[in-house]
Structure formats: C-alpha cells, structure tokens
Design a protein around this motif. Structure first.
Motif, PDB file in Angstrom:
ATOM      1  N   ARG A  23      -2.300  -3.184  -2.466  1.00 17.13           N
ATOM      2  CA  ARG A  23      -3.691  -2.745  -2.353  1.00 17.13           C
ATOM      3  C   ARG A  23      -4.280  -3.112  -0.998  1.00 17.13           C
ATOM      4  O   ARG A  23      -3.911  -4.109  -0.399  1.00 17.13           O
ATOM      5  CB  ARG A  23      -4.548  -3.390  -3.439  1.00 17.13           C
ATOM      6  N   ASP A  24      -5.220  -2.288  -0.554  1.00 15.24           N
ATOM      7  CA  ASP A  24      -5.983  -2.564   0.653  1.00 15.24           C
ATOM      8  C   ASP A  24      -6.932  -3.725   0.338  1.00 15.24           C
ATOM      9  O   ASP A  24      -7.605  -3.711  -0.697  1.00 15.24           O
ATOM     10  CB  ASP A  24      -6.778  -1.316   1.048  1.00 15.24           C
ATOM     11  N   PRO A  25      -7.014  -4.749   1.192  1.00 15.52           N
ATOM     12  CA  PRO A  25      -7.857  -5.908   0.878  1.00 15.52           C
ATOM     13  C   PRO A  25      -9.355  -5.613   0.883  1.00 15.52           C
ATOM     14  O   PRO A  25     -10.121  -6.325   0.246  1.00 15.52           O
ATOM     15  CB  PRO A  25      -7.498  -6.923   1.953  1.00 15.52           C
ATOM     16  N   LEU A  26      -9.784  -4.570   1.569  1.00 17.18           N
ATOM     17  CA  LEU A  26     -11.216  -4.266   1.632  1.00 17.18           C
ATOM     18  C   LEU A  26     -11.658  -3.277   0.568  1.00 17.18           C
ATOM     19  O   LEU A  26     -12.723  -3.423  -0.021  1.00 17.18           O
ATOM     20  CB  LEU A  26     -11.580  -3.726   3.023  1.00 17.18           C
ATOM     21  N   THR A  27     -10.842  -2.245   0.316  1.00 17.13           N
ATOM     22  CA  THR A  27     -11.246  -1.192  -0.617  1.00 17.13           C
ATOM     23  C   THR A  27     -10.568  -1.318  -1.971  1.00 17.13           C
ATOM     24  O   THR A  27     -10.985  -0.663  -2.918  1.00 17.13           O
ATOM     25  CB  THR A  27     -10.913   0.190  -0.038  1.00 17.13           C
ATOM     26  N   ALA A  28      -9.502  -2.108  -2.061  1.00 18.61           N
ATOM     27  CA  ALA A  28      -8.696  -2.284  -3.277  1.00 18.61           C
ATOM     28  C   ALA A  28      -7.963  -1.012  -3.676  1.00 18.61           C
ATOM     29  O   ALA A  28      -7.410  -0.929  -4.751  1.00 18.61           O
ATOM     30  CB  ALA A  28      -9.539  -2.809  -4.427  1.00 18.61           C
ATOM     31  N   LYS A  29      -7.937  -0.019  -2.773  1.00 21.95           N
ATOM     32  CA  LYS A  29      -7.200   1.214  -3.060  1.00 21.95           C
ATOM     33  C   LYS A  29      -5.728   1.020  -2.745  1.00 21.95           C
ATOM     34  O   LYS A  29      -5.369   0.234  -1.874  1.00 21.95           O
ATOM     35  CB  LYS A  29      -7.743   2.379  -2.225  1.00 21.95           C
ATOM     36  N   ARG A  30      -4.880   1.755  -3.458  1.00 22.99           N
ATOM     37  CA  ARG A  30      -3.453   1.712  -3.191  1.00 22.99           C
ATOM     38  C   ARG A  30      -3.165   2.590  -1.976  1.00 22.99           C
ATOM     39  O   ARG A  30      -3.650   3.716  -1.889  1.00 22.99           O
ATOM     40  CB  ARG A  30      -2.665   2.211  -4.399  1.00 22.99           C
ATOM     41  N   PRO A  31      -2.413   2.079  -1.019  1.00 25.01           N
ATOM     42  CA  PRO A  31      -2.173   2.851   0.198  1.00 25.01           C
ATOM     43  C   PRO A  31      -1.248   4.035  -0.058  1.00 25.01           C
ATOM     44  O   PRO A  31      -0.322   3.958  -0.861  1.00 25.01           O
ATOM     45  CB  PRO A  31      -1.511   1.840   1.137  1.00 25.01           C
ATOM     46  N   ASP A  32      -1.522   5.127   0.622  1.00 25.61           N
ATOM     47  CA  ASP A  32      -0.648   6.293   0.606  1.00 25.61           C
ATOM     48  C   ASP A  32       0.267   6.148   1.822  1.00 25.61           C
ATOM     49  O   ASP A  32      -0.108   6.514   2.941  1.00 25.61           O
ATOM     50  CB  ASP A  32      -1.479   7.569   0.682  1.00 25.61           C
ATOM     51  N   LEU A  33       1.449   5.590   1.594  1.00 24.01           N
ATOM     52  CA  LEU A  33       2.345   5.297   2.714  1.00 24.01           C
ATOM     53  C   LEU A  33       2.793   6.561   3.442  1.00 24.01           C
ATOM     54  O   LEU A  33       2.948   6.549   4.660  1.00 24.01           O
ATOM     55  CB  LEU A  33       3.543   4.489   2.228  1.00 24.01           C
ATOM     56  N   ALA A  34       2.997   7.668   2.721  1.00 27.37           N
ATOM     57  CA  ALA A  34       3.377   8.924   3.368  1.00 27.37           C
ATOM     58  C   ALA A  34       2.275   9.395   4.317  1.00 27.37           C
ATOM     59  O   ALA A  34       2.553   9.894   5.414  1.00 27.37           O
ATOM     60  CB  ALA A  34       3.677   9.996   2.324  1.00 27.37           C
ATOM     61  N   LYS A  35       1.029   9.213   3.929  1.00 27.56           N
ATOM     62  CA  LYS A  35      -0.094   9.605   4.791  1.00 27.56           C
ATOM     63  C   LYS A  35      -0.137   8.732   6.042  1.00 27.56           C
ATOM     64  O   LYS A  35      -0.396   9.233   7.142  1.00 27.56           O
ATOM     65  CB  LYS A  35      -1.399   9.494   4.009  1.00 27.56           C
TER      66      LYS A  35
END
Length: 87
Positions: A23-35
């Motif tokens: 997860r991103d530490p600021l937004t808690a979203k899961r990163p889209d590694l392909a993006k």
C-alpha cells in the motif's frame, strides 16, 4: 524512480489477497505496478522488452499488537429448570 510502500504480511489471513498487501503510505491505495512501469517507459504505444530492478530495504518494522484475551468470571448456575405438568 524511488517509491515507498507499506508491506503488510499476514499468513493467517482468511483470503489469499489479504496475506500480502502493498500500500501507498499516504493514500493507502494498492499500487498499480504496470502503470508505474508504463509511466517510466513513457506510455507510448508499442511492445517493450524491459528490465525491472527491485531493491527492497526495510526502513522500519512496526510491531503487530497481539490480540488480548480477556477472561470473564461468570458464576456457574446449577439450577434445574422447573417443569410444569400439563393439566
């Protein structure tokens, strides 16, 4: 490009997708590694042979709080239910 993420490992999680979470530490979203790779390449149309170098450094490990078990003192009840006779 350097990115920071929080990795949560829980081998006893109920679902497979909850056992290893990035997860991103600021937004808690899961990163889209392909993006992220597409942004690094420039996102131009085409096929690319790429090399991805992932270097992991543990910056800090947070302790997982243990679930506390509370004991309840419940007195035992030994009363027998009273049955009424049907008339």
């Amino acid at each position: 490009m350097k990115k920071h993420y929080i990795l949560s490992l829980n081998p006893t999680a109920k679902h497979d997708w909850d056992r290893c979470i990035l997860r991103d530490p600021l937004t808690a979203k899961r990163p889209d590694l392909a993006k992220l790779v597409a942004e690094a390449v420039g996102a131009n149309t085409g096929n690319y042979l790429i090399s991805v170098n992932i270097e992991i450094q543990v910056l800090e490990q947070a302790a997982v709080p243990q679930a506390e078990q509370l004991s309840l003192n419940v007195p035992e009840v030994n009363e027998k239910p009273q049955l009424r006779e049907a008339a």
